[in-house]
Design an enzyme around this catalytic site. Sequence first.
Site, PDB file in Angstrom:
ATOM      1  N   ALA A 152       0.851  -1.187   0.000  1.00  0.00           N
ATOM      2  CA  ALA A 152       0.000   0.000   0.000  1.00  0.00           C
ATOM      3  C   ALA A 152       0.890   1.242   0.000  1.00  0.00           C
ATOM      4  CB  ALA A 152      -0.873  -0.021   1.242  1.00  0.00           C
ATOM      5  N   GLU A 172       4.646  -5.107   6.982  1.00  0.00           N
ATOM      6  CA  GLU A 172       3.850  -4.027   7.569  1.00  0.00           C
ATOM      7  C   GLU A 172       4.294  -3.633   8.971  1.00  0.00           C
ATOM      8  OE1 GLU A 172       2.661  -6.403   5.683  1.00  0.00           O
ATOM      9  OE2 GLU A 172       0.983  -5.712   4.448  1.00  0.00           O
ATOM     10  N   GLU A 203      -0.537  -9.359  -0.555  1.00  0.00           N
ATOM     11  CA  GLU A 203      -1.945  -9.678  -0.266  1.00  0.00           C
ATOM     12  C   GLU A 203      -2.747  -9.845  -1.558  1.00  0.00           C
ATOM     13  OE1 GLU A 203      -2.027  -6.397   2.589  1.00  0.00           O
ATOM     14  OE2 GLU A 203      -2.812  -7.813   4.075  1.00  0.00           O
TER      15      GLU A 203
HETATM   16  C1  3H9 Z   1       0.827  -2.163   3.418  1.00  0.00           C
HETATM   17  O1  3H9 Z   1       1.019  -2.702   2.363  1.00  0.00           O
HETATM   18  C2  3H9 Z   1      -0.505  -2.218   4.154  1.00  0.00           C
HETATM   19  C3  3H9 Z   1      -1.429  -3.266   3.624  1.00  0.00           C
HETATM   20  O2  3H9 Z   1      -1.198  -4.493   4.241  1.00  0.00           O
HETATM   21  C4  3H9 Z   1      -2.860  -2.927   3.960  1.00  0.00           C
HETATM   22  C5  3H9 Z   1      -3.498  -1.870   3.144  1.00  0.00           C
HETATM   23  C6  3H9 Z   1      -4.953  -1.694   3.442  1.00  0.00           C
HETATM   24  N1  3H9 Z   1       4.629   3.446  -0.146  1.00  0.00           N
HETATM   25  O3  3H9 Z   1      13.277   1.883  -1.050  1.00  0.00           O
HETATM   26  P1  3H9 Z   1      13.493   2.510  -2.379  1.00  0.00           P
HETATM   27  C7  3H9 Z   1       9.005   4.645  -2.546  1.00  0.00           C
HETATM   28  S1  3H9 Z   1       2.042  -1.212   4.171  1.00  0.00           S
HETATM   29  C8  3H9 Z   1       5.029   4.604  -0.668  1.00  0.00           C
HETATM   30  O4  3H9 Z   1      14.474   3.610  -2.475  1.00  0.00           O
HETATM   31  P2  3H9 Z   1      14.558   0.014  -3.336  1.00  0.00           P
HETATM   32  C9  3H9 Z   1      10.195   5.165  -1.744  1.00  0.00           C
HETATM   33  O5  3H9 Z   1       9.788   6.141  -0.829  1.00  0.00           O
HETATM   34  C10 3H9 Z   1       3.385  -1.245   3.014  1.00  0.00           C
HETATM   35  N2  3H9 Z   1       6.223   4.773  -1.273  1.00  0.00           N
HETATM   36  O6  3H9 Z   1      13.820   1.418  -3.503  1.00  0.00           O
HETATM   37  C11 3H9 Z   1      11.068   5.705  -2.837  1.00  0.00           C
HETATM   38  O7  3H9 Z   1      10.561   6.982  -3.194  1.00  0.00           O
HETATM   39  P3  3H9 Z   1      11.497   8.144  -3.769  1.00  0.00           P
HETATM   40  C12 3H9 Z   1       4.189  -2.476   3.164  1.00  0.00           C
HETATM   41  C13 3H9 Z   1       7.041   3.725  -1.319  1.00  0.00           C
HETATM   42  O8  3H9 Z   1      14.615  -0.546  -4.695  1.00  0.00           O
HETATM   43  C14 3H9 Z   1      10.834   4.741  -3.995  1.00  0.00           C
HETATM   44  O9  3H9 Z   1       9.596   4.111  -3.720  1.00  0.00           O
HETATM   45  N3  3H9 Z   1       5.336  -2.402   2.273  1.00  0.00           N
HETATM   46  C15 3H9 Z   1       6.686   2.490  -0.784  1.00  0.00           C
HETATM   47  O10 3H9 Z   1      15.813   0.171  -2.533  1.00  0.00           O
HETATM   48  C16 3H9 Z   1      11.904   3.685  -4.126  1.00  0.00           C
HETATM   49  O11 3H9 Z   1      12.071   3.021  -2.876  1.00  0.00           O
HETATM   50  C17 3H9 Z   1       6.557  -2.097   2.694  1.00  0.00           C
HETATM   51  O12 3H9 Z   1       6.797  -1.877   3.863  1.00  0.00           O
HETATM   52  C18 3H9 Z   1       5.413   2.362  -0.166  1.00  0.00           C
HETATM   53  N4  3H9 Z   1       4.964   1.194   0.356  1.00  0.00           N
HETATM   54  O13 3H9 Z   1      13.594  -0.861  -2.431  1.00  0.00           O
HETATM   55  C19 3H9 Z   1       7.621  -2.067   1.635  1.00  0.00           C
HETATM   56  N5  3H9 Z   1       7.708   1.624  -0.976  1.00  0.00           N
HETATM   57  O14 3H9 Z   1      12.015   7.626  -5.083  1.00  0.00           O
HETATM   58  C20 3H9 Z   1       8.356  -0.758   1.673  1.00  0.00           C
HETATM   59  C21 3H9 Z   1       8.665   2.314  -1.630  1.00  0.00           C
HETATM   60  O15 3H9 Z   1      10.584   9.300  -3.857  1.00  0.00           O
HETATM   61  N6  3H9 Z   1       9.312  -0.609   0.595  1.00  0.00           N
HETATM   62  N7  3H9 Z   1       8.278   3.582  -1.842  1.00  0.00           N
HETATM   63  O16 3H9 Z   1      12.581   8.309  -2.742  1.00  0.00           O
HETATM   64  C22 3H9 Z   1      10.489  -1.241   0.551  1.00  0.00           C
HETATM   65  O17 3H9 Z   1      10.826  -2.059   1.370  1.00  0.00           O
HETATM   66  C23 3H9 Z   1      11.437  -0.864  -0.552  1.00  0.00           C
HETATM   67  O18 3H9 Z   1      11.047   0.401  -1.029  1.00  0.00           O
HETATM   68  C24 3H9 Z   1      11.486  -1.837  -1.750  1.00  0.00           C
HETATM   69  C25 3H9 Z   1      12.332  -1.218  -2.897  1.00  0.00           C
HETATM   70  C26 3H9 Z   1      12.140  -3.142  -1.289  1.00  0.00           C
HETATM   71  C27 3H9 Z   1      10.116  -2.090  -2.287  1.00  0.00           C
END
Ligand code: 3H9
Length: 688
Positions: A59, A121, A101
Amino acid sequence: MSIRIEKQGQAMIVRLDNPPVNAIGHAMRLGLRDVLDQLDGGVDRVVVTGAGSAFAAGADAREFDAPPAEPHLPDVIAALEQCPVPWIAAINGVALGGGAEIVLGCGYRIAAPGAQIGLPEVTLGVIPGAGGTQRLPRLVGMKAALDIIPQGKALKADEALAVGLIDQIADDPLQAALALDLAIVSDRPAVSAMPAPGRDDEAIAAARDAANRKMRMQTAPQRAIDLVALSAELPFDDAMQQERAAFLELRQLDQARALRHAFFAERGAKAPASLKDVAPVDVRSAIVVGGGTMGAGIAYALDRAGIAVTIVENDQGAVERAGVNIARLAEAAEKRGLMSAAQSAEVKQRIAVVEGYGALPAADLAIEAVFEEMAVKHAVFSALEKALPAHAVLATNTSYLDVNRIAAVLSAPSRLVGLHFFAPAHIMKLLEIVEGEATSDVALATGFALAKRLKKIPVLAGVCDGFIGNRILTRYREQADMLLLDGATPWEVDEAMAAFGYAMGPYETQDLSGLDIAYANRKRKAETRDPARRYIAIQDRMVEQGRLGRKTGVGWYRYPGGGGKVVDPLIEDLIREEAHFAKVARREFSAGEIRERLLAAMINEAAAILDEGIAAAAADIDLVTLHGYGFPRWRGGLMHYADTVGAGAIHERLQRYRKEDPVVWRISPLIERLAESGGRFADVKPAE
Ligand code: 3H9
């Protein structure tokens, strides 16, 4: 729309498309709902995959501060799961959180070998809120689900296959999904319709224990365990309502806000915009001067990043010691299974250690990590300037010395930048990049580019005593020592800070790192010490008695047989004696007061650092305290925490303390201004 649709024969391909990582925001949810609404009889399958290299990162956490907007993700997933046309997940890259999910809602799951599937999460202070806590245990069993969800774990494709989270691994999951025999899918129930998992009390207890140890004081992991346990008790739809309620409640709590702040601050840690068009030096080879613990750690980190490294030492004995330090690092990595015996041998072979500057390779960067004395630093940089090509960037790893004075020895001081690593340098994520008066944009940009290569979190700092982190640390330690003299014990102080969320308090930390470096620093600064400031000599006496911490078996605590810490009454005697000399009437301090005073001292100094422009933004101070000094992540960092307390309340505390000691508690003008305006540290703009 954040999704792209394409028909191929009877298949509809839905590409989640919200660069860079396909975070699932409102537009994507709308897009998925439209697909569901528009499906007609001509489609025999929907294949959902990600555009670019990710499937979906979950999300969009940027939406978590706003009220939820329809359609909600759990409803979209329920609809695709119930859809008469089967949905097949072609997991091309990371599928995290809401992304995983969606995968769980699909009728069949195929992943690329490099994909990862997980529910992180809890690391954002929430729980999976779109069915993860209910579908995953049905699919993989309660034990496996408890290994994943409360720890925020992601599984590699082969691990996901082994636990039954996915059905197949394919080099090209999209093609495999298009070629899938649909009879396989039509024969199986939706995950939500699978039998409830059996309750596993042992796994629940183990998960609680792990969460208490690894994510102590955090709410989300325990709530996640409650919900997974509920999957054995409640019908799916009822449990889903509880999951939704928990998700909505948690996402607006302070812990989730703080964890989101930390996540986005980390992503924002980049070179400043002013360096956008500046090309850094392409660092292929580097010199590290000094092969002690810090130098060896830096050299090892550079080597791991593919940079050819040569360590320079003064004499043959030091050359040998540096070799031993490198060997120790490589062997530790081998023991932990991070590299093979052959790789570890290669590292030892590859990192050259030489005596003197006579035959250095034409390196692109040199990092000095020698003794903290100006004359020693000057000798090093004079030698480096002669030995290295003109394009090479010269960096100092000093923690306290004046970078401008160090640079003054160079004929081109613009080459010099501070690169302040934290020990152990190959592990700690923080890198303070110190900009001296003369530091060139190229030198600065090279520091940021290097941080990226080393996968470190760079924070720009201006020149001052201790830069950002150590300057705050000095006030933390000073205030703690004052508390000791005035009536607290080291163990009371440590317990108070552990109860705030630090892994350990200031005294246990000092014992771990050794009291001798701070002692040497105090001696160095003795002449310039402010005589109006209280000076507390307890630590000096300890060092003079050989109580250096763990390494001598005794420091603030005793460590009998090299084991765990034991309270030492002799320390209390020493403190009482010092208090007697200083004519201090000791009194009791509650844990709450200890915490308030220590935090107020740090926040006051941090505010001055921000106000003076030593740090460019409050979020930078947060990153420094989180990644260099163990500030609890779920509190978001020192300044984020200060904003949750409010500048007004902090100002009020400081005014009270100032009555006791106007020198130590000189209030930062920034706090006065924010208290007056009701503003936040987070909104303070960089000083001109
Ligand atoms: C959830 O899913 C809740 C649900 O269960 C329920 C819903 C109802 N949101 O890390 P990076 C952006 S909670 C917004 O540098 P990488 C990040 O800010 C979510 N933005 O790349 C960055 O922006 P910018 C659970 C996000 O390749 C850009 O993407 N998910 C999100 O080193 C690149 O990111 C997580 O906790 C996000 N969810 O790593 C996963 N994710 O370019 C969180 C990323 O402006 N994310 N951005 O600086 C990660 O772990 C890493 O970003 C990922 C990529 C491994 C995906």
